[in-house]
Scaffold this motif. Structure first.
Motif, PDB file in Angstrom:
ATOM      1  N   TYR A 265      43.559  21.352 -37.533  1.00 52.92           N
ATOM      2  CA  TYR A 265      44.311  21.404 -36.278  1.00 52.92           C
ATOM      3  C   TYR A 265      44.438  22.860 -35.835  1.00 52.92           C
ATOM      4  N   GLY A 266      44.017  23.138 -34.648  1.00 53.12           N
ATOM      5  CA  GLY A 266      44.117  24.487 -34.105  1.00 53.12           C
ATOM      6  C   GLY A 266      42.967  25.409 -34.452  1.00 53.12           C
ATOM      7  N   LEU A 267      41.951  24.899 -35.142  1.00 50.66           N
ATOM      8  CA  LEU A 267      40.786  25.741 -35.432  1.00 50.66           C
ATOM      9  C   LEU A 267      40.022  26.018 -34.145  1.00 50.66           C
ATOM     10  N   LYS A 268      39.513  27.226 -34.027  1.00 48.46           N
ATOM     11  CA  LYS A 268      38.696  27.584 -32.871  1.00 48.46           C
ATOM     12  C   LYS A 268      37.292  27.038 -33.058  1.00 48.46           C
ATOM     13  N   ASP A 269      36.554  26.945 -31.969  1.00 47.75           N
ATOM     14  CA  ASP A 269      35.186  26.438 -32.015  1.00 47.75           C
ATOM     15  C   ASP A 269      34.254  27.520 -32.557  1.00 47.75           C
ATOM     16  N   LYS A 270      34.111  27.517 -33.873  1.00 47.55           N
ATOM     17  CA  LYS A 270      33.204  28.456 -34.547  1.00 47.55           C
ATOM     18  C   LYS A 270      32.918  27.933 -35.942  1.00 47.55           C
TER      19      LYS A 270
ATOM     20  N   TYR B  57      33.187  27.991 -40.113  1.00 46.14           N
ATOM     21  CA  TYR B  57      34.105  28.350 -41.200  1.00 46.14           C
ATOM     22  C   TYR B  57      33.416  28.069 -42.525  1.00 46.14           C
TER      23      TYR B  57
ATOM     24  N   LYS C 116      32.761  23.868 -36.140  1.00 46.34           N
ATOM     25  CA  LYS C 116      33.719  23.155 -35.303  1.00 46.34           C
ATOM     26  C   LYS C 116      33.326  23.289 -33.846  1.00 46.34           C
ATOM     27  N   SER C 117      33.372  22.153 -33.143  1.00 43.23           N
ATOM     28  CA  SER C 117      33.206  22.153 -31.692  1.00 43.23           C
ATOM     29  C   SER C 117      34.331  21.300 -31.116  1.00 43.23           C
ATOM     30  N   THR C 118      34.397  21.167 -29.821  1.00 41.41           N
ATOM     31  CA  THR C 118      35.485  20.400 -29.199  1.00 41.41           C
ATOM     32  C   THR C 118      35.385  18.912 -29.490  1.00 41.41           C
TER      33      THR C 118
END
Length: 183
Positions: free
Chosen positions: A12-17, A19, A51-53
């Motif tokens: 939750y709240g991770l940016k689209d990049k 990890y 991660k993406s939207t």
């Protein structure tokens, strides 16, 4: 279950990049999962999450050894594991498994635990027949020799077709051959 909390990943709240996570696992991992297939082992997991939207793409790289019990001798032996797997978690309005490598998770999911995924990948990579390495060469030799376990009746029919006509034929078969029109 406390041993498995290290496999929780807050999404939750991770940016689209991208990890990266690394896990060292041992006996506690297999004990916490309460399963009977693997009792012990040592392995490392390198996990990359893109991660993406709309989704999370998880790329697992797992390497190490697990202890198995030989199906033939009941001796414990170490089986090496080295595998890479990919899992896609798509965001949706409910949880559902769509395919073996695609799952739906809720948009409001706060964290995921990757321990069960790691175990499943390891379990699926193990050989179906768990043989101690000293027996594996014997198995390969048996396969090369081509031991006949079962034979259908087709060969006996071929032999009957190749048999000379002067051999005596059982009268019951002769009656059947008359019905076939082969007399």
């Amino acid at each position: 279950m406390k041993a498995l909390t290290q496999y929780d990943i807050g999404i939750y709240g991770l940016k689209d990049k991208q990890y990266v996570y690394n896990f060292e696992s041992g006996h506690e991992f297999f004990e916490a999962l309460e399963q009977e297939l693997i009792e012990n082992g040592q392995f490392t997991t390198h996990l990359t999450i893109d991660k993406s939207t709309t989704m999370l793409i998880l790329n697992f790289s797992i390497a190490g050894v697990v202890e198995l019990v030989c199906d033939r001798s009941l001796e414990v032996f170490e089986e090496p594991i080295d595998l890479t797997e990919k899992l896609i978690l798509k965001f949706g309005d409910h949880d559902e498994i769509l395919a073996e490598d695609i799952e739906l998770i809720r948009h409001e999911t706060v964290k995921i635990n990757v321990a069960q995924y790691i175990f499943d990948f390891i379990a699926l990579s193990l050989p179906m027949k768990k043989l101690h390495p000293r027996f594996r060469n014997e198995e390969n030799e048996d396969e090369e020799e081509g031991i006949l376990v079962y034979q259908s009746g087709e060969e006996s029919e071929e032999k009957a077709a190749d048999a000379p006509d002067n051999e005596a034929i059982d009268p019951r078969w002769a009656a059947l051959q008359k019905l076939k029109g082969k007399e």
